[in-house]
Every structure is written in C-alpha cells, then in structure tokens.
Design a protein around this motif. Structure first.
Motif: not given
Length: 383
Positions: A342-370
């Motif tokens: 892992l390079t620092s650039a890799d980690v920065r890129r992955f953290k930025a992707a997590s920032d985007v994914a956080a809005h889908e991978l959250c309870a507000e979206r996922q609990v609609q099945g319940w």
C-alpha cells in the motif's frame, strides 16, 4: 389518557440490547411509527414504550444436553432457562402485539406463541445450523437442534431477513426460506477522510471481539510487515483470558496498542483517526466464510481504506466500491504483502472511495428491508 394509536411492535432478542447494534437499528427505525416494546438483556433501549428485561444471571445459550442427545428438541427448547424466563415475562400477552420482530431463530417460537394478529418477522443474524461447526461436539449435539428449529419454526414466520446474500441463499436451498437481506450497516456519519501524508507510518485499526481465531492472522502479519505501521485494537472483553494475554504481550509495544471497546454510535468517529481497517477471517465455518460483519461497514463510515481476506461477501463489497484490497488467501504472509504494497496515494484513493460508498452503505439505505417487511405485516390489521 388516550391509548397510543400506533401499531404495537415487540422486538425480541436474547442479547444485551444496548450493545447489540443490529437490534438498536431496528428500534431506532420503528420507534417513531410504532409503539415498540423490547424483550432482552440489560437496560431498555432509547425510544421504547416498554422493556421486558431478562434476568442478568440467566445464560442465553444453556440447554439440557441430555435432551439434545436423545433428540427431544421441543423439550430442550421449552426447558432452556432463557426461554422459561422469557415466557414468564410474556405471560398473558398473547395477541397484545400487532407484530413481533424476532431476532435470531431462538426467539421465533416465542414470537409465534404470541400469535400476533399481523404476524411474525424473523431476522436471522447467522446461518444457525452451521454456526459453530468447527466444533465436533457442537456439530453432533447442537447442529441437529438448530436444523429442527429452522425447519419447525423458522418456516412458519411470515417474513424473514438475514445479513448477507450467501446466508440467504443457503436458507433458501436447505429450508425453502425466502429471506431478504439487510446488511449490518450503521447510520450515516458526517465525516470526511483524514489526511495520509507521504512517508508517514500507516495507522491500521481493527475493532470487535477479542477472539483468537479472529485476531491471530492480523497480529502475526504485524510481525512480518517491513514498512512502518501501527495497529490499534478496540476490543470487546468476550474472552477475558485471551484479552489479558494480549495486554501482557503488547504492554511495551509502540506498534500494537489495545484500547477499551467503543459504543457502536461512537465507533466511526474513533476509526476516522486511522487510515486502514483490517479484517482477515479464516473460513473455519460456513458463517465465517460468508461473514459480512458490522466492522466492515464501520470502516466505511469511518472513511478508511480496507484490507480484507478473500471472504466472498467482504471481497465483493470491497471490489465493487473500490474501497481497498483483498488478500490472496487467509494467511499472515498474504496480509503482510498487501499491507507492505500500500502506498500513501493508494490509501488516499481508497479513503475517498469510502467517503462516496458511505452514503449507500448506511442504515438509512439498508434498513428499508425491515421497513417493507414489518409495514406489510402491520397493514394487515392497521390498514
């Protein structure tokens, strides 16, 4: 005082409710629209109208081994101390709840006993018939009991959810259960990725239970990595002996540091101060192979890069959202290779992707099945 006009929902779980993140999400989801009663261990969760507290000294997993050995499964269930205690708390409450949400298969018979007019929703947190199959005694004594429990009672639930696609598929293939999926995602947290300076040591982090088979790969990998990095562990004391062993082993270490556990709602903020969430879970059982645990979603909400083992559900999530890397296998050497690469650039890129994914991978979206499942049932009697 005018009666509460909201539908009456009972949530049953044989767990300490205030530390059970999945149950807390259920309560938070329904507390405004339903009059929620809970049954479980410990203090009442916030937002409920009533709490039926199981005695602290009742062991939730204890069953009569003799009854299990002779396959008297109904007697084994009804004589289990936690079931006896729950039945006492529920005496005279049949048909007083519109819907019952039963967490894990162990609570489903109790929910059905109550005969709620709108029905029972079962949320199965694991694939119970193979939960501890790495233990030969468990396979012989307990696995047949859980197969009976799913076949006899799980199939009578009006609707079912579980935690991942692999487990849902197995329930469908083996028992004909059509289970929806609600993953263990926490609520969306308003955070951003923290900086990753070039050349700085990577700040690894892991949170969860202090269990040997869940931590040994990560700890052994820390002895193999060649570049500067630290590992912070936020561990529950479910195995006090092993936790004390870790404290002794790393008492003077500046690379591996142990911390007390953090409440679920505070965990993403704590994780946010780190760079990489790490989890490699050797597939010693079916449930381990198909695990998609809370911590993966906590890492995403913490806006971290992820390094996980090739467990199918975790690997698919990491690759689909581009939030990290997947090791070649479940060994310490494979994990160390990925961490060193892992390079620092890799980690920065992955953290930025997590920032985007956080809005889908959250309870507000996922609990609609319940919501869909319970609301559909409630509509039977409440229009």
């Amino acid at each position: 005082m005018r009666p509460d006009p909201r539908p009456r929902l009972l949530v049953i779980a044989f767990s300490p409710l205030r530390s059970d993140a999945r149950v807390l999400r259920q309560v938070a989801l329904f507390a405004e629209r339903y009059a929620v009663t809970t049954l479980g261990y410990g203090e009442a969760p916030d937002g409920v109208v009533e709490h039926l507290r199981l005695p602290d000294d009742v062991v939730n997993w204890h069953k009569d081994r003799r009854l299990l050995a002779v396959r008297r499964f109904e007697a084994a269930y009804r004589s289990a101390p936690v079931v006896v205690a729950a039945e006492d708390l529920l005496e005279g409450r049949a048909r007083t709840f519109d819907v019952v949400l039963a967490d894990d298969i162990d609570t489903v018979p109790l929910a059905l006993d109550l005969a709620p007019p709108a029905g029972v929703h079962a949320d199965l947190h694991e694939y119970h018939p193979r939960q501890n199959e790495e233990n030969p005694r468990w396979r012989f004594f307990v696995a047949p009991y859980y197969r009976w429990l799913v076949r006899t009672y799980g199939t009578r639930a009006d609707s079912v959810t579980t935690v991942g696609e692999g487990i849902a598929r197995e329930y469908r293939l083996r028992f004909g259960l059509r289970a929806g999926v609600v993953v263990n995602a926490p609520h969306l947290v308003d955070l951003g990725p923290t900086p990753v300076p070039d050349g700085a040591p990577l700040r690894l982090v892991h949170s969860g239970n202090a269990q040997r088979h869940r931590l040994d790969v990560i700890l052994e990998a820390m002895d193999l990595v060649s570049r500067p990095m630290t590992l912070d562990l936020y561990l529950m004391s479910n195995d006090p002996g092993y936790l004390e062993e870790l404290r002794t082993r790393y008492a003077g270490s500046d690379r591996v540091r142990l911390h007390p556990p953090v409440p679920p709602d505070q965990l993403p903020v704590t994780l946010n101060a780190h760079d990489v969430g790490v989890y490699v879970l050797p597939p010693v059982s079916f449930n381990h192979l198909w695990a998609l645990p809370n911590k993966v979603f906590d890492f995403v909400q913490g806006r971290l890069a992820l390094v996980v083992g090739p467990s199918p559900e975790m690997a698919a999530l990491v690759r689909r959202h581009g939030v990290g890397v997947v090791t070649d296998d479940f060994t310490p050497a494979a994990l160390a290779r990925e961490l060193d690469a892992l390079t620092s650039a890799d980690v920065r890129r992955f953290k930025a992707a997590s920032d985007v994914a956080a809005h889908e991978l959250c309870a507000e979206r996922q609990v609609q099945g319940w919501s869909r499942a319970v609301d559909t049932l409630a509509a039977r009697v409440n229009g």
